[in-house]
Structures are given as structure tokens and as C-alpha cells.
Design an enzyme around this catalytic site. Structure first.
Site, short mmCIF file in Angstrom:
data_model
loop_
_atom_site.label_atom_id
_atom_site.label_comp_id
_atom_site.label_asym_id
_atom_site.label_seq_id
_atom_site.Cartn_x
_atom_site.Cartn_y
_atom_site.Cartn_z
N TYR A 36 3.35 9.28 -11.27
CA TYR A 36 2.49 8.54 -10.35
C TYR A 36 1.55 7.63 -11.13
O TYR A 36 1.44 6.44 -10.83
CB TYR A 36 1.70 9.51 -9.47
CG TYR A 36 0.71 8.80 -8.56
CD1 TYR A 36 1.15 8.24 -7.37
CD2 TYR A 36 -0.63 8.69 -8.89
CE1 TYR A 36 0.27 7.58 -6.52
CE2 TYR A 36 -1.52 8.04 -8.06
CZ TYR A 36 -1.07 7.48 -6.88
OH TYR A 36 -1.94 6.82 -6.05
N LYS A 60 1.35 3.40 -11.24
CA LYS A 60 0.18 2.59 -10.90
C LYS A 60 -0.18 1.64 -12.04
O LYS A 60 -0.72 0.56 -11.81
CB LYS A 60 -0.99 3.48 -10.49
CG LYS A 60 -0.72 4.23 -9.18
CD LYS A 60 -0.29 3.27 -8.08
CE LYS A 60 -0.03 3.94 -6.76
NZ LYS A 60 0.27 2.99 -5.68
N THR A 112 -6.74 11.42 2.50
CA THR A 112 -5.53 11.13 3.27
C THR A 112 -4.57 12.30 3.06
O THR A 112 -4.89 13.25 2.35
CB THR A 112 -4.86 9.84 2.76
OG1 THR A 112 -4.49 10.02 1.39
CG2 THR A 112 -5.80 8.65 2.90
N ASN A 128 0.80 -1.22 0.00
CA ASN A 128 0.00 0.00 0.00
C ASN A 128 0.83 1.27 0.00
O ASN A 128 0.29 2.36 -0.02
CB ASN A 128 -0.93 -0.01 1.23
CG ASN A 128 -1.95 1.10 1.20
OD1 ASN A 128 -2.44 1.46 0.14
ND2 ASN A 128 -2.26 1.64 2.35
N VAL A 147 -9.24 9.16 -1.80
CA VAL A 147 -9.66 9.23 -0.40
C VAL A 147 -8.95 10.35 0.34
O VAL A 147 -7.83 10.73 -0.01
CB VAL A 147 -9.42 7.87 0.30
CG1 VAL A 147 -10.33 6.80 -0.29
CG2 VAL A 147 -7.97 7.44 0.20
#
Length: 192
Positions: A88, A92, A121, A32, A119
Site C-alpha cells: 500500500y 502511494k 472510513t 480516490n 480518516v
């Protein structure tokens, strides 16, 4: 047990694997960690090389889960120049290629990926409009559930449902090219 680690060197990644192995064995490992930065070298190391290395170095588990992103479709990914050019989104895409490779190479391990959504974060920020709870519950579901859907390998999920991914992910030549490049970068080879 949740680990929050920032790593940039192979020695640090090897140390993390050693620490995990001292605590294990584990039934599942969720890869993660991730960063979003303009520094391609850091992005490549944290988002791609570390999950690859940890997959090899951590004692084999029953399940491997990789965190990807819905930002991966149509992203640029120059496998030959990961450290110089990966973004990024491209990292992924690489994670999904890695997941598909491992699902193919390790038929006795359940290997899947998940998109937790955008989300709220530290990385996602306060404008993120997805459910943090749904994001992590999908990871827990993939790590623990026993229903037939979860016990299949090589899938990509969003909030416990199969979701679409870039069609390049199914290209075995791209998968193999990524594994070859990661072996050269890390000096670590995955074995069947």
C-alpha cells in the site's frame, strides 16, 4: 457524483472510463480509489494501474487530483515487479510519481495530489484520528478553487496546505521508469 468501484481487470477499468465519458465531460477528476491488502497484484491494479489507465481513457479535464498517503515516505517500490511486490505504501509513492509525471507531461492540465489523512472510513477504521471532513474538503478545494496556489501543478497537499513528500518523487528517471512499466502492464500509452 461519487463513484465507489472495485476493479481488478483492464476490461473493467476500460468499462468505467466509457461510463464516465458518457456522463462527461468533467472539469476535474479525483482518483480516490484504493485498497490495502496483502495481495500485491490487487494493490498494483487498483492503486496504480487503474488511475494510470483512467487518466488516459477519460476525456481530458482541466484538473486531475490523485489521492496518496503520508505512509509513502521511505516505502519500498520495485517498479520492475509491481504486481509481485508492491505494498500500500509503495503504491502511494507510485501515485506521487505518476502525478509528478503528468504535471510535467500535461502543462495545460492542473495535476496535484492530496493526503486526506488517516480518516475514519472502512479502510481507515474507527481508530483513525484525522478529520474525514478535512480530508474530502481538500479534494474539493483542489477540484474547484481558483486561488493561485491551487492553479499550480505538481504539488502535494494535506488539509489545503503544501506538505512534504519523499524526495524520490522528483526523480524524472523514476517517473519515466514507472510510466514505461505501466505502459507494458496495461498496453496503454499516455500521450503528450
Amino acid at each position: 457524483m461519487w463513484w465507489l468501484v472495485t476493479y481488478q481487470k483492464n476490461e473493467e477499468i476500460i468499462s468505467i472510463a466509457d461510463q464516465v465519458n458518457q456522463l462527461g465531460p468533467f472539469d476535474a477528476v479525483i482518483h480516490n480509489a484504493g485498497v490495502m491488502t496483502s495481495d500485491s497484484k490487487i494493490t498494483a491494479t487498483v492503486n496504480i494501474e487503474a488511475p494510470y489507465m483512467l487518466t488516459k481513457l477519460i476525456e481530458k479535464t482541466e484538473r486531475l487530483i490523485y489521492v496518496s498517503s503520508d505512509m509513502h515516505p521511505n516505502s519500498q517500490l520495485d517498479i520492475n515487479n509491481l504486481a509481485e511486490s508492491v505494498t500500500y505504501s509503495g503504491s502511494k509513492l507510485a501515485i506521487l510519481l505518476l502525478m509528478k509525471s503528468l504535471a510535467r507531461l500535461y502543462p495545460n492540465i492542473i495535476v496535484n495530489a492530496v493526503d486526506p489523512g488517516w480518516v475514519p472510513t472502512r479502510m481507515g477504521g474507527t481508530a483513525a484520528n484525522d478529520s474525514l471532513q478535512d480530508g474530502y474538503l481538500s479534494q474539493i478545494w483542489l477540484a474547484t478553487a481558483t486561488d493561485s496556489q491551487v492553479l499550480k501543478s505538481g504539488n502535494y497537499y494535506y488539509h489545503k496546505k503544501l506538505t512534504h513528500y519523499d524526495e524520490r518523487v522528483d526523480t524524472v528517471d523514476l517517473q519515466n521508469n514507472l510510466l514505461t512499466k505501466l505502459e507494458k502492464l496495461t498496453k496503454i500509452k499516455l500521450e503528450k
